[in-house]
Design a protein around this motif. Structure first.
Motif, mmCIF file in Angstrom:
data_model
loop_
_atom_site.group_PDB
_atom_site.id
_atom_site.type_symbol
_atom_site.label_atom_id
_atom_site.label_comp_id
_atom_site.label_asym_id
_atom_site.label_seq_id
_atom_site.Cartn_x
_atom_site.Cartn_y
_atom_site.Cartn_z
ATOM 1 N N ARG A 140 0.850 -1.198 0.020
ATOM 2 C CA ARG A 140 -0.001 0.121 0.049
ATOM 3 C C ARG A 140 0.826 1.340 0.053
ATOM 4 O O ARG A 140 0.498 2.042 -0.520
ATOM 5 N N SER A 141 1.929 1.139 0.627
ATOM 6 C CA SER A 141 3.023 2.402 0.779
ATOM 7 C C SER A 141 3.390 2.605 -0.601
ATOM 8 O O SER A 141 3.708 3.877 -0.915
ATOM 9 N N GLY A 142 3.535 1.574 -1.555
ATOM 10 C CA GLY A 142 4.052 1.894 -3.069
ATOM 11 C C GLY A 142 3.104 2.531 -3.681
ATOM 12 O O GLY A 142 3.303 3.336 -4.583
ATOM 13 N N LYS A 143 1.748 2.167 -3.515
ATOM 14 C CA LYS A 143 0.575 3.034 -4.340
ATOM 15 C C LYS A 143 0.657 4.434 -3.990
ATOM 16 O O LYS A 143 0.223 5.241 -4.466
ATOM 17 N N ILE A 144 0.952 4.642 -2.209
ATOM 18 C CA ILE A 144 0.467 6.165 -1.770
ATOM 19 C C ILE A 144 1.966 6.877 -2.256
ATOM 20 O O ILE A 144 1.686 8.159 -2.860
ATOM 21 N N LYS A 145 2.867 6.184 -2.381
ATOM 22 C CA LYS A 145 4.251 6.749 -3.065
ATOM 23 C C LYS A 145 4.096 7.217 -4.575
ATOM 24 O O LYS A 145 4.268 8.250 -4.821
ATOM 25 N N THR A 146 3.404 6.505 -5.324
ATOM 26 C CA THR A 146 3.023 6.921 -6.679
ATOM 27 C C THR A 146 1.974 8.032 -6.672
ATOM 28 O O THR A 146 2.379 8.800 -7.645
ATOM 29 N N MET A 147 1.093 7.854 -6.148
ATOM 30 C CA MET A 147 0.051 9.100 -6.070
ATOM 31 C C MET A 147 0.457 10.274 -5.756
ATOM 32 O O MET A 147 0.441 11.314 -6.346
ATOM 33 N N LEU A 148 1.700 10.331 -4.450
ATOM 34 C CA LEU A 148 1.987 11.692 -3.977
ATOM 35 C C LEU A 148 3.083 12.241 -5.133
ATOM 36 O O LEU A 148 3.015 13.421 -5.419
ATOM 37 N N GLN A 149 3.916 11.059 -5.689
ATOM 38 C CA GLN A 149 4.880 11.591 -6.854
ATOM 39 C C GLN A 149 4.096 12.202 -8.076
ATOM 40 O O GLN A 149 4.512 13.317 -8.676
ATOM 41 N N VAL A 150 3.049 11.663 -8.200
ATOM 42 C CA VAL A 150 2.069 12.128 -9.404
ATOM 43 C C VAL A 150 1.787 13.808 -9.197
ATOM 44 O O VAL A 150 1.640 14.506 -10.006
ATOM 45 N N PHE A 151 1.261 13.697 -7.906
ATOM 46 C CA PHE A 151 0.725 15.218 -7.574
ATOM 47 C C PHE A 151 1.687 16.173 -7.522
ATOM 48 O O PHE A 151 1.648 17.318 -8.081
ATOM 49 N N ALA A 152 2.834 15.853 -6.796
ATOM 50 C CA ALA A 152 3.899 16.571 -6.899
ATOM 51 C C ALA A 152 4.562 17.058 -8.331
ATOM 52 O O ALA A 152 4.847 18.263 -8.676
ATOM 53 N N LEU A 153 5.119 15.950 -9.189
ATOM 54 C CA LEU A 153 5.430 16.268 -10.199
ATOM 55 C C LEU A 153 4.485 16.970 -11.333
ATOM 56 O O LEU A 153 5.176 17.884 -11.896
ATOM 57 N N GLY A 154 3.388 16.715 -11.272
ATOM 58 C CA GLY A 154 2.345 17.468 -12.173
ATOM 59 C C GLY A 154 2.349 18.885 -11.635
ATOM 60 O O GLY A 154 2.310 19.869 -12.711
ATOM 61 N N GLY A 155 2.299 19.117 -10.527
ATOM 62 C CA GLY A 155 2.146 20.460 -9.744
ATOM 63 C C GLY A 155 3.325 21.289 -10.018
ATOM 64 O O GLY A 155 3.160 22.446 -10.318
ATOM 65 N N LEU A 156 4.496 20.606 -9.993
ATOM 66 C CA LEU A 156 5.677 21.521 -10.250
ATOM 67 C C LEU A 156 5.946 21.812 -11.615
ATOM 68 O O LEU A 156 6.499 22.564 -12.126
ATOM 69 N N THR A 157 5.509 20.914 -12.579
ATOM 70 C CA THR A 157 5.562 20.966 -14.008
ATOM 71 C C THR A 157 4.563 22.133 -14.315
ATOM 72 O O THR A 157 4.893 23.115 -15.241
ATOM 73 N N LEU A 158 3.520 22.384 -13.816
ATOM 74 C CA LEU A 158 2.572 23.401 -14.188
ATOM 75 C C LEU A 158 3.248 24.925 -13.889
ATOM 76 O O LEU A 158 3.949 24.947 -13.054
ATOM 77 N N PRO A 159 3.066 25.956 -14.362
ATOM 78 C CA PRO A 159 3.572 27.088 -14.094
ATOM 79 C C PRO A 159 2.932 28.040 -13.037
ATOM 80 O O PRO A 159 2.042 28.975 -12.953
ATOM 81 N N LEU A 177 2.422 24.200 -2.423
ATOM 82 C CA LEU A 177 1.603 22.892 -2.008
ATOM 83 C C LEU A 177 2.351 21.730 -2.622
ATOM 84 O O LEU A 177 2.442 20.816 -2.293
ATOM 85 N N SER A 178 2.547 21.984 -4.216
ATOM 86 C CA SER A 178 3.303 20.959 -4.691
ATOM 87 C C SER A 178 4.515 20.255 -4.149
ATOM 88 O O SER A 178 4.917 19.173 -4.111
ATOM 89 N N GLN A 179 5.430 21.547 -3.590
ATOM 90 C CA GLN A 179 6.710 21.100 -2.806
ATOM 91 C C GLN A 179 6.143 20.321 -1.612
ATOM 92 O O GLN A 179 7.190 19.645 -1.201
ATOM 93 N N ALA A 180 5.185 20.617 -0.969
ATOM 94 C CA ALA A 180 4.693 19.817 0.090
ATOM 95 C C ALA A 180 4.559 18.302 -0.252
ATOM 96 O O ALA A 180 4.889 17.261 0.606
#
Length: 210
Positions: A140-159, A177-180
């Motif tokens: 389950r921790s791996g799935k949570i990790k993936t979700m957090l990475q997606v939100f972080a990387l997607g958010g930091l890609t946006l301007p 928030l993306s950095q968090a």
């Protein structure tokens, strides 16, 4: 992988699943999108609102198809050995490109990227190398990790920091928030990596004892 298919006499016969199927096509699409994402973000002005938005669109398509191809493969019995190998490679290639590209643009520290990529690729390569001998279920921790990475990387890609005017303050809030999310993703990445190696060591001991 094979499916059990009933023959003319009612007995089950094995029919191999072709690698030419929709889930594998979506996996290959994700691999093709990796350099496209990198070119959109790094081949132009790093602060361009347009190119960052386009890069985010590519990243979003890749993450959506990652979810879709797995669901289709399992529901339709289209799981193949090629898919088992190519799918995690496609995932790690896209997130790896995002980490590297966002380090180049200054949105992520290089130390963070190096630590995360070492964990991601070591786990992926070990999982693939011992797949026939040791099967370690996704935690389950791996799935949570993936979700957090997606939100972080997607958010930091946006301007976020690049917008101005009335979007200036909301953009800054979105960026931090993306950095968090990134900090949480790094913590979960390290924890899930620890869990993987711990479970791997346990199964190896049980296999040697058995």
């Amino acid at each position: 992988m094979t499916d059990g298919v009933a023959g003319a006499d009612g007995s089950a016969s094995a029919r191999p699943v072709s690698n030419w199927n929709l889930p594998n096509a979506l996996t290959m699409l994700r691999i093709v999108l990796v350099p496209v994402y990198g070119w959109f973000l790094l081949g132009h002005d790093h602060d361009s609102i347009l190119w960052r938005t386009l890069a985010w669109g590519v990243f979003a398509v890749a993450m959506i198809t990652d979810k879709v191809d797995g669901d289709i493969a399992r529901s339709r019995g289209l799981v193949t050995d090629f898919g088992k190998i190519a799918d995690p490679i496609a995932d790690k290639a896209m997130t790896g490109m995002a980490f590297v590209a966002l380090s180049v643009t200054g949105d992520i520290w290089w130390a963070v990227t190096i630590v995360v990529l070492l964990r991601e690729w070591s786990v992926t390569l070990l999982r693939l190398s011992v797949a026939k001998d040791v099967v370690i279920a996704a935690a389950r921790s791996g799935k949570i990790k993936t979700m957090l990475q997606v939100f972080a990387l997607g958010g930091l890609t946006l301007p976020g920091r690049q917008v101005d005017g009335w979007l200036d303050v909301p953009g800054d809030i979105f960026y931090y928030l993306s950095q968090a999310f990134l900090a949480a993703a790094v913590a979960m990445t390290l924890w899930s990596g620890y869990e993987f190696f711990r479970d791997y060591a346990r199964q190896r001991r049980q296999t040697s004892v058995g």
